[in-house]
Scaffold this motif. Structure first.
Motif, PDB file in Angstrom:
ATOM      1  N   SER A  79       0.869  -1.183   0.000  1.00  0.00           N
ATOM      2  CA  SER A  79       0.000   0.000   0.000  1.00  0.00           C
ATOM      3  C   SER A  79       0.896   1.221   0.000  1.00  0.00           C
ATOM      4  O   SER A  79       1.950   1.221   0.649  1.00  0.00           O
ATOM      5  CB  SER A  79      -0.900   0.009   1.244  1.00  0.00           C
ATOM      6  OG  SER A  79      -1.737  -1.126   1.259  1.00  0.00           O
ATOM      7  N   TYR A  80       0.471   2.277  -0.705  1.00  0.00           N
ATOM      8  CA  TYR A  80       1.326   3.443  -0.916  1.00  0.00           C
ATOM      9  C   TYR A  80       0.543   4.732  -0.683  1.00  0.00           C
ATOM     10  O   TYR A  80      -0.616   4.840  -1.038  1.00  0.00           O
ATOM     11  CB  TYR A  80       1.878   3.430  -2.349  1.00  0.00           C
ATOM     12  CG  TYR A  80       2.637   2.162  -2.642  1.00  0.00           C
ATOM     13  CD1 TYR A  80       4.010   2.101  -2.443  1.00  0.00           C
ATOM     14  CD2 TYR A  80       1.962   1.023  -3.041  1.00  0.00           C
ATOM     15  CE1 TYR A  80       4.709   0.916  -2.660  1.00  0.00           C
ATOM     16  CE2 TYR A  80       2.649  -0.172  -3.252  1.00  0.00           C
ATOM     17  CZ  TYR A  80       4.013  -0.222  -3.063  1.00  0.00           C
ATOM     18  OH  TYR A  80       4.685  -1.390  -3.260  1.00  0.00           O
ATOM     19  N   ALA A  81       1.210   5.692  -0.075  1.00  0.00           N
ATOM     20  CA  ALA A  81       0.651   7.030   0.115  1.00  0.00           C
ATOM     21  C   ALA A  81       1.760   8.018  -0.209  1.00  0.00           C
ATOM     22  O   ALA A  81       2.892   7.865   0.263  1.00  0.00           O
ATOM     23  CB  ALA A  81       0.161   7.223   1.544  1.00  0.00           C
ATOM     24  N   GLY A  82       1.452   9.006  -1.034  1.00  0.00           N
ATOM     25  CA  GLY A  82       2.467   9.977  -1.421  1.00  0.00           C
ATOM     26  C   GLY A  82       3.655   9.343  -2.133  1.00  0.00           C
ATOM     27  O   GLY A  82       4.777   9.811  -2.039  1.00  0.00           O
ATOM     28  N   GLY A  83       3.402   8.231  -2.835  1.00  0.00           N
ATOM     29  CA  GLY A  83       4.463   7.549  -3.570  1.00  0.00           C
ATOM     30  C   GLY A  83       5.374   6.684  -2.720  1.00  0.00           C
ATOM     31  O   GLY A  83       6.313   6.085  -3.231  1.00  0.00           O
ATOM     32  N   LYS A  84       5.103   6.588  -1.414  1.00  0.00           N
ATOM     33  CA  LYS A  84       5.951   5.798  -0.517  1.00  0.00           C
ATOM     34  C   LYS A  84       5.166   4.616   0.040  1.00  0.00           C
ATOM     35  O   LYS A  84       3.987   4.734   0.340  1.00  0.00           O
ATOM     36  CB  LYS A  84       6.447   6.660   0.643  1.00  0.00           C
ATOM     37  CG  LYS A  84       7.339   7.780   0.193  1.00  0.00           C
ATOM     38  CD  LYS A  84       7.882   8.551   1.368  1.00  0.00           C
ATOM     39  CE  LYS A  84       8.768   9.676   0.820  1.00  0.00           C
ATOM     40  NZ  LYS A  84       9.420  10.413   1.858  1.00  0.00           N
ATOM     41  N   SER A  85       5.860   3.502   0.185  1.00  0.00           N
ATOM     42  CA  SER A  85       5.257   2.322   0.783  1.00  0.00           C
ATOM     43  C   SER A  85       4.919   2.612   2.246  1.00  0.00           C
ATOM     44  O   SER A  85       5.740   3.161   2.976  1.00  0.00           O
ATOM     45  CB  SER A  85       6.234   1.157   0.686  1.00  0.00           C
ATOM     46  OG  SER A  85       5.691   0.018   1.327  1.00  0.00           O
ATOM     47  N   VAL A  86       3.703   2.266   2.667  1.00  0.00           N
ATOM     48  CA  VAL A  86       3.286   2.505   4.050  1.00  0.00           C
ATOM     49  C   VAL A  86       2.674   1.245   4.631  1.00  0.00           C
ATOM     50  O   VAL A  86       2.012   0.474   3.937  1.00  0.00           O
ATOM     51  CB  VAL A  86       2.263   3.666   4.158  1.00  0.00           C
ATOM     52  CG1 VAL A  86       2.899   4.996   3.768  1.00  0.00           C
ATOM     53  CG2 VAL A  86       1.021   3.422   3.324  1.00  0.00           C
ATOM     54  N   ARG A  87       2.900   1.033   5.926  1.00  0.00           N
ATOM     55  CA  ARG A  87       2.231  -0.031   6.678  1.00  0.00           C
ATOM     56  C   ARG A  87       1.076   0.555   7.473  1.00  0.00           C
ATOM     57  O   ARG A  87       0.099  -0.111   7.738  1.00  0.00           O
ATOM     58  CB  ARG A  87       3.205  -0.721   7.638  1.00  0.00           C
ATOM     59  CG  ARG A  87       4.203  -1.578   6.957  1.00  0.00           C
ATOM     60  CD  ARG A  87       3.549  -2.852   6.501  1.00  0.00           C
ATOM     61  NE  ARG A  87       4.532  -3.758   5.969  1.00  0.00           N
ATOM     62  CZ  ARG A  87       4.229  -4.807   5.265  1.00  0.00           C
ATOM     63  NH1 ARG A  87       2.976  -5.088   4.991  1.00  0.00           N
ATOM     64  NH2 ARG A  87       5.158  -5.588   4.820  1.00  0.00           N
ATOM     65  N   ARG A  88       1.214   1.834   7.876  1.00  0.00           N
ATOM     66  CA  ARG A  88       0.193   2.539   8.654  1.00  0.00           C
ATOM     67  C   ARG A  88       0.142   3.962   8.129  1.00  0.00           C
ATOM     68  O   ARG A  88       1.174   4.594   7.926  1.00  0.00           O
ATOM     69  CB  ARG A  88       0.611   2.533  10.122  1.00  0.00           C
ATOM     70  CG  ARG A  88      -0.293   3.317  11.021  1.00  0.00           C
ATOM     71  CD  ARG A  88       0.236   3.206  12.477  1.00  0.00           C
ATOM     72  NE  ARG A  88      -0.410   4.162  13.319  1.00  0.00           N
ATOM     73  CZ  ARG A  88       0.059   5.379  13.588  1.00  0.00           C
ATOM     74  NH1 ARG A  88       1.213   5.783  13.094  1.00  0.00           N
ATOM     75  NH2 ARG A  88      -0.605   6.203  14.368  1.00  0.00           N
ATOM     76  N   PHE A  89      -1.086   4.460   7.914  1.00  0.00           N
ATOM     77  CA  PHE A  89      -1.239   5.791   7.345  1.00  0.00           C
ATOM     78  C   PHE A  89      -2.436   6.460   8.001  1.00  0.00           C
ATOM     79  O   PHE A  89      -3.531   5.897   8.025  1.00  0.00           O
ATOM     80  CB  PHE A  89      -1.446   5.685   5.822  1.00  0.00           C
ATOM     81  CG  PHE A  89      -1.615   7.004   5.132  1.00  0.00           C
ATOM     82  CD1 PHE A  89      -0.559   7.893   5.030  1.00  0.00           C
ATOM     83  CD2 PHE A  89      -2.832   7.357   4.573  1.00  0.00           C
ATOM     84  CE1 PHE A  89      -0.716   9.113   4.374  1.00  0.00           C
ATOM     85  CE2 PHE A  89      -3.002   8.567   3.920  1.00  0.00           C
ATOM     86  CZ  PHE A  89      -1.931   9.448   3.831  1.00  0.00           C
ATOM     87  N   VAL A  90      -2.240   7.649   8.565  1.00  0.00           N
ATOM     88  CA  VAL A  90      -3.331   8.411   9.168  1.00  0.00           C
ATOM     89  C   VAL A  90      -4.142   9.044   8.042  1.00  0.00           C
ATOM     90  O   VAL A  90      -3.586   9.693   7.150  1.00  0.00           O
ATOM     91  CB  VAL A  90      -2.795   9.481  10.137  1.00  0.00           C
ATOM     92  CG1 VAL A  90      -3.924  10.375  10.644  1.00  0.00           C
ATOM     93  CG2 VAL A  90      -2.067   8.826  11.311  1.00  0.00           C
ATOM     94  N   LEU A  91      -5.455   8.848   8.085  1.00  0.00           N
ATOM     95  CA  LEU A  91      -6.368   9.366   7.065  1.00  0.00           C
ATOM     96  C   LEU A  91      -6.927  10.700   7.538  1.00  0.00           C
ATOM     97  O   LEU A  91      -7.760  10.737   8.444  1.00  0.00           O
ATOM     98  CB  LEU A  91      -7.500   8.365   6.834  1.00  0.00           C
ATOM     99  CG  LEU A  91      -7.043   7.009   6.290  1.00  0.00           C
ATOM    100  CD1 LEU A  91      -8.123   5.967   6.481  1.00  0.00           C
ATOM    101  CD2 LEU A  91      -6.643   7.133   4.835  1.00  0.00           C
ATOM    102  N   PRO A  92      -6.479  11.805   6.948  1.00  0.00           N
ATOM    103  CA  PRO A  92      -6.930  13.121   7.402  1.00  0.00           C
ATOM    104  C   PRO A  92      -8.382  13.396   7.007  1.00  0.00           C
ATOM    105  O   PRO A  92      -8.877  12.878   6.000  1.00  0.00           O
ATOM    106  CB  PRO A  92      -5.978  14.085   6.699  1.00  0.00           C
ATOM    107  CG  PRO A  92      -5.506  13.345   5.492  1.00  0.00           C
ATOM    108  CD  PRO A  92      -5.525  11.887   5.844  1.00  0.00           C
ATOM    109  N   ASP A  93      -9.058  14.220   7.804  1.00  0.00           N
ATOM    110  CA  ASP A  93     -10.447  14.588   7.511  1.00  0.00           C
ATOM    111  C   ASP A  93     -10.578  15.255   6.148  1.00  0.00           C
ATOM    112  O   ASP A  93     -11.594  15.112   5.472  1.00  0.00           O
ATOM    113  CB  ASP A  93     -10.981  15.547   8.584  1.00  0.00           C
ATOM    114  CG  ASP A  93     -11.251  14.837   9.896  1.00  0.00           C
ATOM    115  OD1 ASP A  93     -11.162  13.593   9.957  1.00  0.00           O
ATOM    116  OD2 ASP A  93     -11.546  15.541  10.882  1.00  0.00           O
ATOM    117  N   ALA A  94      -9.556  15.992   5.731  1.00  0.00           N
ATOM    118  CA  ALA A  94      -9.590  16.723   4.467  1.00  0.00           C
ATOM    119  C   ALA A  94      -9.572  15.788   3.260  1.00  0.00           C
ATOM    120  O   ALA A  94      -9.853  16.211   2.149  1.00  0.00           O
ATOM    121  CB  ALA A  94      -8.406  17.685   4.386  1.00  0.00           C
ATOM    122  N   GLY A  95      -9.250  14.506   3.490  1.00  0.00           N
ATOM    123  CA  GLY A  95      -9.222  13.546   2.395  1.00  0.00           C
ATOM    124  C   GLY A  95      -7.815  13.074   2.100  1.00  0.00           C
ATOM    125  O   GLY A  95      -6.832  13.727   2.451  1.00  0.00           O
ATOM    126  N   ALA A  96      -7.737  11.913   1.482  1.00  0.00           N
ATOM    127  CA  ALA A  96      -6.438  11.324   1.157  1.00  0.00           C
ATOM    128  C   ALA A  96      -6.617  10.369  -0.013  1.00  0.00           C
ATOM    129  O   ALA A  96      -7.726   9.934  -0.323  1.00  0.00           O
ATOM    130  CB  ALA A  96      -5.880  10.578   2.358  1.00  0.00           C
TER     131      ALA A  96
END
Length: 119
Positions: A79-96
């Motif tokens: 799973s990736y967020a911001g182009g980086k592999s992540v194991r845990r990612f905080v989902l901001p209210d503003a959207g992601a």
């Protein structure tokens, strides 16, 4: 169907190869945890655009301690967020936006539902 789950809390949309599916999740569902993947027991409303590149149990969406988070469940393609592999990612209210898998990836879009106005 939300039924007695209470009001919608967040919208999750999955997109792959020109297809998309979206669901509104209740706070109750997110408190218990919503699994995105192909296996039985995963959220049925999100399976329509998934293929074998997404793991059977790929991602857990969870609300705990007042924070919404996504946890990769040791998926095969990650799973990736911001182009980086992540194991845990905080989902901001503003959207992601997250990417599930690397081969024919699925895009996951997260957006909090508008909070109802106080009476």
């Amino acid at each position: 169907e939300l039924g007695n789950e209470g009001p919608g809390c967040a919208w999750v949309t999955l997109r792959r190869a020109g297809q998309s599916v979206g669901v509104e999740l209740s706070e109750g569902e997110l408190d218990r945890g919503v699994v995105v993947g192909r296996a039985e027991g995963c959220h049925e409303g999100l399976k329509a655009v998934l293929d074998t590149n997404v793991s059977r149990g790929h991602l857990l969406l969870l609300h705990h301690h007042g924070v919404f988070e996504a946890f990769d469940l040791c998926s095969t393609q990650g799973s990736y967020a911001g182009g980086k592999s992540v194991r845990r990612f905080v989902l901001p209210d503003a959207g992601a936006r997250m990417q599930l898998a690397t081969k024919e990836p699925v895009t996951l879009e997260w957006k909090r539902s508008e909070a109802p106005a106080p009476p």
